[in-house]
Design an enzyme around this catalytic site. Sequence first.
Site, PDB file in Angstrom:
ATOM      1  N   ALA A  64     -27.249  54.108 -84.596  1.00  0.00           N
ATOM      2  CA  ALA A  64     -27.910  52.998 -83.902  1.00  0.00           C
ATOM      3  C   ALA A  64     -26.945  52.295 -82.951  1.00  0.00           C
ATOM      4  O   ALA A  64     -27.303  51.984 -81.810  1.00  0.00           O
ATOM      5  CB  ALA A  64     -28.478  52.003 -84.907  1.00  0.00           C
TER       6      ALA A  64
ATOM      7  N   SER B 294     -25.510  52.712 -94.627  1.00  0.00           N
ATOM      8  CA  SER B 294     -26.039  53.990 -94.146  1.00  0.00           C
ATOM      9  C   SER B 294     -25.218  54.521 -92.980  1.00  0.00           C
ATOM     10  O   SER B 294     -24.743  53.765 -92.135  1.00  0.00           O
ATOM     11  CB  SER B 294     -27.489  53.807 -93.696  1.00  0.00           C
ATOM     12  N   VAL B 295     -25.097  55.837 -92.924  1.00  0.00           N
ATOM     13  CA  VAL B 295     -24.456  56.492 -91.789  1.00  0.00           C
ATOM     14  C   VAL B 295     -25.276  56.247 -90.513  1.00  0.00           C
ATOM     15  O   VAL B 295     -24.766  56.353 -89.407  1.00  0.00           O
ATOM     16  CB  VAL B 295     -24.262  58.003 -92.075  1.00  0.00           C
ATOM     17  N   LYS B 296     -26.553  55.879 -90.660  1.00  0.00           N
ATOM     18  CA  LYS B 296     -27.417  55.615 -89.506  1.00  0.00           C
ATOM     19  C   LYS B 296     -26.947  54.394 -88.706  1.00  0.00           C
ATOM     20  O   LYS B 296     -27.309  54.244 -87.548  1.00  0.00           O
ATOM     21  CB  LYS B 296     -28.870  55.418 -89.942  1.00  0.00           C
ATOM     22  N   ASP B 297     -26.133  53.539 -89.314  1.00  0.00           N
ATOM     23  CA  ASP B 297     -25.576  52.402 -88.575  1.00  0.00           C
ATOM     24  C   ASP B 297     -24.753  52.891 -87.382  1.00  0.00           C
ATOM     25  O   ASP B 297     -24.791  52.310 -86.306  1.00  0.00           O
ATOM     26  CB  ASP B 297     -24.690  51.539 -89.484  1.00  0.00           C
TER      27      ASP B 297
END
Length: 177
Positions: A101, A95-98
């Site tokens: 975060a 995920s690009v959310k890594d």
Amino acid sequence: MKFSTLNFALLGAAALAGSHSVSAFVAPSSLSAAAVQSKSATTLLAKKRGEGYGPPLDNISESVGNTPLVKISDRICPAGRTIYAKCEFFNPLSSVKDRLALSIIETAEKDGSLKPGQTVIEATSGNTGIAVAMMCAQRGYPCVITMAEPFSVERRKLMRMLGAKVIVTPKAGKGTG
């Protein structure tokens, strides 16, 4: 550039990755592929299959953001266009959310607002919380995730597997609990 060409480029990149997260870069026909690659600060050089992309990493956070930029086949690109897809599904948790975060945790550590032993709390509907749980596990921070009841049970299980305490808020409260 015509809007329809951009729309086609994004659809082509999305088709390449299936349901995974990608972004697309459309190079004007005046730029060569070499010029586009030389402008990228994190270009991975193509290597022979099995060689890998460098020495072993010290921890999983070093792999975040080191995702490949892949040229889309000329057969499916509009004439005169070179299209690249950034394959964000190569991040540790796909995920690009890594990236988000890691940036949040690193920024808080640098400015002193997050110190060893403190607990990280995140309200989420899924991918951001999963990435925060991973970064906290890697760096040794206790993590509490709050999540509304209607969201995926599988995501809750994954966050718990990564060591986070997951608190589910009632659906009736619409996330206010």
